[in-house]
Enzyme design. Structure first.
Site, mmCIF file in Angstrom:
data_model
loop_
_atom_site.group_PDB
_atom_site.id
_atom_site.type_symbol
_atom_site.label_atom_id
_atom_site.label_comp_id
_atom_site.label_asym_id
_atom_site.label_seq_id
_atom_site.Cartn_x
_atom_site.Cartn_y
_atom_site.Cartn_z
ATOM 1 N N LYS A 102 46.689 116.635 65.805
ATOM 2 C CA LYS A 102 46.519 115.530 64.846
ATOM 3 C C LYS A 102 45.351 115.856 63.943
ATOM 4 C CE LYS A 102 48.051 111.282 63.926
ATOM 5 N NZ LYS A 102 49.420 110.765 64.101
HETATM 6 P P1 NAD Z 1 51.269 102.825 56.737
HETATM 7 O O1 NAD Z 1 49.919 103.076 56.202
HETATM 8 O O2 NAD Z 1 52.463 103.108 55.882
HETATM 9 O O3 NAD Z 1 51.389 101.265 57.188
HETATM 10 C C1 NAD Z 1 50.433 100.585 57.912
HETATM 11 C C2 NAD Z 1 50.680 99.088 57.715
HETATM 12 O O4 NAD Z 1 49.863 98.335 58.615
HETATM 13 C C3 NAD Z 1 50.371 98.554 56.317
HETATM 14 O O5 NAD Z 1 51.410 97.686 55.911
HETATM 15 C C4 NAD Z 1 49.081 97.732 56.536
HETATM 16 O O6 NAD Z 1 48.966 96.657 55.611
HETATM 17 C C5 NAD Z 1 49.326 97.222 57.923
HETATM 18 N N1 NAD Z 1 48.139 96.711 58.613
HETATM 19 C C6 NAD Z 1 46.898 97.251 58.705
HETATM 20 N N2 NAD Z 1 46.088 96.417 59.410
HETATM 21 C C7 NAD Z 1 46.849 95.366 59.775
HETATM 22 C C8 NAD Z 1 46.605 94.181 60.508
HETATM 23 N N3 NAD Z 1 45.393 93.927 61.018
HETATM 24 N N4 NAD Z 1 47.612 93.294 60.687
HETATM 25 C C9 NAD Z 1 48.833 93.536 60.178
HETATM 26 N N5 NAD Z 1 49.129 94.640 59.481
HETATM 27 C C10 NAD Z 1 48.149 95.533 59.281
HETATM 28 O O7 NAD Z 1 51.360 103.620 58.109
HETATM 29 P P2 NAD Z 1 52.647 104.060 58.949
HETATM 30 O O8 NAD Z 1 52.949 105.460 58.632
HETATM 31 O O9 NAD Z 1 53.700 103.018 58.846
HETATM 32 O O10 NAD Z 1 52.030 104.039 60.419
HETATM 33 C C11 NAD Z 1 51.834 102.826 61.155
HETATM 34 C C12 NAD Z 1 51.589 103.175 62.612
HETATM 35 O O11 NAD Z 1 52.726 103.897 63.108
HETATM 36 C C13 NAD Z 1 50.372 104.066 62.874
HETATM 37 O O12 NAD Z 1 49.826 103.759 64.122
HETATM 38 C C14 NAD Z 1 50.982 105.449 62.925
HETATM 39 O O13 NAD Z 1 50.181 106.356 63.663
HETATM 40 C C15 NAD Z 1 52.288 105.137 63.627
HETATM 41 N N6 NAD Z 1 53.309 106.144 63.426
HETATM 42 C C16 NAD Z 1 53.742 106.480 62.173
HETATM 43 C C17 NAD Z 1 54.704 107.466 62.039
HETATM 44 C C18 NAD Z 1 55.269 107.855 60.698
HETATM 45 O O14 NAD Z 1 56.173 108.717 60.671
HETATM 46 N N7 NAD Z 1 54.847 107.263 59.601
HETATM 47 C C19 NAD Z 1 55.207 108.110 63.167
HETATM 48 C C20 NAD Z 1 54.774 107.722 64.438
HETATM 49 C C21 NAD Z 1 53.812 106.731 64.546
#
Ligand code: NAD
Length: 410
Positions: A102
């Site tokens: 990561k």
């Molecule tokens: P992203 O930045 O696209 O989205 C994050 C979202 O969370 C945003 O809408 C933001 O407004 C919201 N957020 C932040 N703080 C918040 C709160 N206190 N309450 C409610 N909403 C809140 O990120 P993403 O890529 O969608 O990733 C989200 C999670 O999923 C992370 O933990 C990431 O590690 C995990 N993840 C993502 C992927 C991927 O392929 N994108 C894969 C596996 C895991």
């Protein structure tokens, strides 16, 4: 407890149940390699900004290190280490030929211009590029990094090494990205939930779902869940939440967010504070925002029967104990959030074979792999009378340990 310490606790439980030898526990309880760098970015106003960046390579016994890169103001080495460990267990559980890694930069990308963001992405790749390679370390998107950022990083690497689209996944289609990658994390989580719902004898229509976080993972999950007939009754982002017990239309919520910058104020539901979402009466809560969103101090609010972890490490061990005591099922991140890395693997496989697959083929393979992993976790959990998380870790840790032994220790 730090994030890494918490996730290491999950590993240690597994090491105990599997009876791992002491040297194996030693090897698998810490990262193999960590790199801390300065990311120096010339800013539009002529100044120079210096941001701390990290790449952690946790374990590579089963293949090249694999894992995303995030740009966020709260990035720390401890957190990146935690996610690198999670990636190791996730790739092993899904039986992908990868290890876990990561990366991240402590920066608020919302304060940067597009040109500054491009320079940041290139400088990060420049700083860690010597560790990267199609058989060494394959990066991907995560929080606040998208296909655009992957494209810039790919270009930066290619300037020195030549055309190697396999060094990074989640790329734009024009550079060898895969169809289906954007939706993969949300889709994979939904396939996992759908298999469990079948196991529990629930119906899609009666399953009320709330989704915390409406970025890449959360918004795809919510839209596809709605398409598949689930009732999505609550959605939040960092600025607020919107709830309608009769059901929301997630694609309309997304249109509203694109227009106004938040889900708050959506006409089709009641607007609440972001943190009020956890208390909404629902069957499934899907934390898809950031780590540690369900903790000892807010776990008592939860009224759902199931937590489907789409974010990485969204439930702390203390909160999980409380939930388990109340009979709540927690579907672990290393299973339910694996869709992104599965399609990253499919992208890498297409790139290494110089092929392009149809979207349906990608989605079918994703569904097949997510279903197989979910079934393996259900079976193990029933057979050994352990939680879904314990079953998932036991499968993953045993696979990594087996690969380490097979490689020998010299
Ligand atoms: P992203 O930045 O696209 O989205 C994050 C979202 O969370 C945003 O809408 C933001 O407004 C919201 N957020 C932040 N703080 C918040 C709160 N206190 N309450 C409610 N909403 C809140 O990120 P993403 O890529 O969608 O990733 C989200 C999670 O999923 C992370 O933990 C990431 O590690 C995990 N993840 C993502 C992927 C991927 O392929 N994108 C894969 C596996 C895991």
């Amino acid at each position: 407890m730090g994030a890494f310490e918490a996730v290491r606790g999950f590993f240690q439980g597994s090491a105990e149940r599997l009876g791992l030898e002491p040297e194996m526990r030693e090897m698998l309880s810490r990262p193999y390699r960590e790199l801390a760098v300065q990311v120096r970015v010339p800013m539009d106003d002529g100044s120079l900004a210096v941001f701390p960046g990290y790449r952690v390579q946790y374990n590579g016994a089963r293949g090249p290190y694999k894992g995303g890169v995030r740009f966020h103001p709260q990035v720390t080495l401890d957190e990146i280490r935690c996610f690198a460990a999670l990636m190791t267990w996730k790739t092993a559980l899904l039986d992908l030929p990868f290890g876990g890694g990561k990366g991240g930069v402590r920066v608020d990308p919302k304060l940067l211009s597009e040109a500054e963001l491009e320079r940041l992405s290139r400088r990060f790749m420049h700083a860690v590029g010597h560790l990267v390679g199609p058989t060494r370390d394959v990066m991907a998107p995560d929080v606040n990094t998208d296909a655009r950022v992957m494209g810039w990083m790919f270009d930066q690497y290619s300037r020195h090494v030549g055309w190697h689209p396999e060094i990074i996944t989640g790329k734009p289609l024009a550079l060898g990205g895969s169809l289906g990658r954007d939706a993969a994390t949300g889709r994979g989580a939904l396939v996992c939930l759908d298999r469990l719902v079948r196991e529990w004898g629930w119906s899609r229509e009666e399953t009320r779902v709330v989704v915390q976080g409406f970025g890449n993972a959360g918004s795809w999950f919510a839209r596809l869940a709605d398409e598949w007939g689930y009732r999505v009754i609550g959605i939040s982002d960092s600025k607020g939440a919107v709830v309608n017990p009769g059901g929301l239309e997630p694609h309309m919520v997304l249109a509203h967010k694109r227009e106004t910058g938040s889900v708050a104020g959506f006409y089709g539901g009641e607007t609440l504070e972001a943190d009020e979402l956890l208390g909404v009466e629902a069957d499934v809560i899907v934390p898809a925002a950031l780590e540690e969103s369900i903790r000892a101090d807010n776990v008592d609010r939860i009224r759902a029967k199931v937590i489907l972890e789409v974010a990485n490490y969204p439930v702390t061990p203390e909160a999980e104990q409380v939930l388990l005591g109340r009979g709540v099922t927690v579907v672990p991140d290393i299973l339910s959030s694996a869709g992104g890395v599965v399609v990253s693997y499919l992208e890498w496989a297409q790139n290494t074979q110089h092929e392009r697959w149809r979207e349906q083929e990608v989605n079918d393979r994703l569904a097949e792999m997510m279903t197989a992993a979910t079934e393996a976790v259900i079976t193990r959990s029933e057979r050994y009378e352990v939680t879904l998380r314990e079953a998932a870790y036991d499968i993953a840790v045993a696979r990594v340990a087996e690969a380490e032994r097979a490689r020998g220790y010299w």
